[in-house]
Write a protein that holds these residues in place. Structure first.
Motif, PDB file in Angstrom:
ATOM      1  N   TRP A  69       0.716  -1.306   0.413  1.00  0.00           N
ATOM      2  CA  TRP A  69      -0.079  -0.249   0.103  1.00  0.00           C
ATOM      3  C   TRP A  69       0.967   1.425  -0.200  1.00  0.00           C
ATOM      4  N   PRO A 124      -1.624   3.582  -4.307  1.00  0.00           N
ATOM      5  CA  PRO A 124      -2.893   3.657  -5.523  1.00  0.00           C
ATOM      6  C   PRO A 124      -3.602   4.994  -5.138  1.00  0.00           C
ATOM      7  N   PHE A 128      -6.064  -3.013  -5.995  1.00  0.00           N
ATOM      8  CA  PHE A 128      -5.538  -3.309  -4.656  1.00  0.00           C
ATOM      9  C   PHE A 128      -6.322  -3.788  -3.240  1.00  0.00           C
ATOM     10  N   ILE A 141      -1.697  -2.187 -11.115  1.00  0.00           N
ATOM     11  CA  ILE A 141      -1.490  -1.104 -10.582  1.00  0.00           C
ATOM     12  C   ILE A 141      -0.152  -0.278 -10.631  1.00  0.00           C
TER      13      ILE A 141
END
Length: 499
Positions: free
Chosen positions: A102, A107, A115, A496
């Motif tokens: 993360w 994101p 995610f 991503i």
């Protein structure tokens, strides 16, 4: 990460773990299941790897101890803490990796959805690791195993318990990213909400019952002897066998007593091996001839220096005609791996398991006159490969023979029965889950219960049990489902990173 934030993050993660107490049987509040990954993610997203690792370890300890406290009933708290600690290491690694990704990926917009997929895939990869290593792992306690009594369990038809767990973890991950990112510019709130709603509602409208139509049945009597067949019982040899003989006489009081195709006793139903005891052999021959039906029952057998936890198939005319030996004895309960090493650490505990069962190599298929039955023993119901192999090998009904006497009135027997119900959906087979003391039940492939016996009472379920031969998507895909979920996680990571 400001230290001041830990005052709410660690307690929130612990609450996420504590919810395990309520989602697994006997409480069965399955709808709360997504809150486990959701609250743990909310608590740890934004943390550094080490803090997330620590928080995940604490949450993991709470998660496991909250619902498998029954492990301590006959061996005390040390094995429970040892198991929960090992499982929490895996738990922590999954949480730490998710939090680290993360922070690295940061994101934006639709990447939040990807995610969530990545986080759910990591959750299932962590479960796979925990149920595989070491010594075959601990296949219990997976998130999907809490879904036997709700519609999300229907996902098992398509991909087994791993797919059920992935669906629940994905709902939870979507809830988490909504909570963390909803106020940020470009956050796809509508897409995230619709995605979670679709995953939650699709299995509820899928008509499993229409996919499992059959005209073939077998009349099966499953007998619960209400016997104290625990590891440390000191009953006179033959007592447990006699309990099941007496309980079998209840079958004669039913309308189907003259139509029996098979009588099923549980694991350890004969505490004397009839292959080595003329007296036990005579008693079983007598009851088999009385009902003129084949028997299958559990006992302990020997072959040379090897000792097996076995299930025998007994013909009323020929005696023993087939045998299944448990392929996956339970480590530290039915055998002690690397005994010298572990005995040096805890000799009193290790010596409580003086006998080590050997690993069986026979198949679990019993060929009867009119149908084929697949059998497995106790803990094997939690191992994905074994029920799938039975279905692929031609089993038209699955017999799950177990002995829950060591666990008293704890949640263990209900948790095991819930797994058996999910296996019925996954394999498309009726599952006869028969225990020495309960919970004993017959589950149909649409998740419905055909019959059930009361705890700690002798009883018999005598039913026309539907027979099935079709292969479900879950059985067809088999173990590849975990690899496919992992591949979906990798795809999410690639998407991503390509901003």
């Amino acid at each position: 990460m400001r230290k001041v934030e830990l005052w709410w993050r660690i307690p929130l993660a612990m609450i996420g773990g504590l919810i395990a107490l309520y989602i697994f049987p006997t409480e069965n509040i399955w709808v709360l299941s997504p809150l486990v990954p959701a609250l743990i993610l909310i608590a740890t997203l934004g943390m550094g790897f080490r803090l997330a690792l620590l928080t995940g370890f604490i949450a993991g300890q709470v998660y496991y101890i909250a619902h498998i406290e029954w492990i301590s009933l006959y061996l005390g708290p040390v094995p429970l803490l040892a198991l929960s600690t090992l499982m929490s290491v895996y738990f922590a690694l999954g949480v730490g990796l998710t939090s680290w990704l993360w922070k690295r990926l940061k994101p934006k917009t639709n990447q939040y959805i990807w995610f969530a997929v990545l986080a759910a895939a990591i959750w299932i990869a962590r479960e796979w690791l925990a149920m595989s290593f070491p010594y075959g792992g601990f296949p219990w306690s997976r998130l999907g195993m809490a879904q036997a009594h709700g519609p999300w369990g229907n996902w098992a038809y398509f991909g087994g318990i791993s797919l059920v767990g992935f669906a629940v973890a994905l709902i939870g991950s979507l809830l988490a990213v909504i909570a963390v990112g909803a106020r940020k510019r470009g956050f796809p709130l509508r897409l995230a909400t619709i995605s979670a709603a679709l995953i939650a509602t699709m299995p509820a409208i899928f008509p499993l019952g229409l996919l499992n139509q059959t005209d073939r049945t077998a009349t099966i009597a499953a007998v619960q002897g209400n016997a104290n067949a625990g590891l440390f019982s000191n009953l006179t040899p033959g007592t447990i066998l006699n309990n099941h003989i007496q309980a079998t006489k209840l079958v004669s009081e039913t309308d189907l007593a003259d139509e029996l195709d098979l009588i099923v006793w549980p694991e350890n139903a004969s505490d004397v091996d009839p292959l080595r005891s003329d007296e036990a052999r005579g008693a079983i021959d007598k009851i088999a001839k009385e009902f003129d039906a084949p028997f299958t029952f559990g006992t302990v057998t020997k072959s040379g220096d090897d000792v097996y936890n076995s299930t025998l198939l007994w013909s009323p005319t020929e005696g023993p005609i087939d045998q299944y030996d448990k392929k996956r004895p339970v480590p530290f309960a039915e055998f002690v791996p690397d005994r010298p090493f572990w005995r040096a650490l805890a000799p009193d505990l290790i010596d409580l398991v003086p006998r080590g069962y050997s690993f069986g190599e026979r198949d679990g298929i019993f060929e009867l006159e009119e149908f084929m039955a697949g059998t497995l023993i106790c803990f094997e119901i939690a191992i994905d490969q074994i029920p799938r192999e039975l279905a692929n090998s031609g089993a038209e009904v699955i017999l799950s023979q177990t002995n829950n006497a060591d666990f008293g009135y704890s949640d263990e027997t209900y948790q095991q029965a819930a797994i058996a119900k999910l296996r019925a959906i996954e394999t498309g087979r009726s599952v006869v889950n028969i225990s020495t003391v309960g919970l004993s039940a017959i589950y149909l492939p649409d998740g419905k219960t055909l019959n059930e016996l009361t705890w700690y009472q002798p009883g018999a379920m005598v039913n026309k049990v539907p027979l099935y031969s079709a292969i479900t998507p879950a059985v067809f895909i088999g173990g590849w489902i975990d690899a496919l979920i992992a591949a979906l996680g990798v795809l999410s990571l690639v998407v991503i990173r390509r901003r």
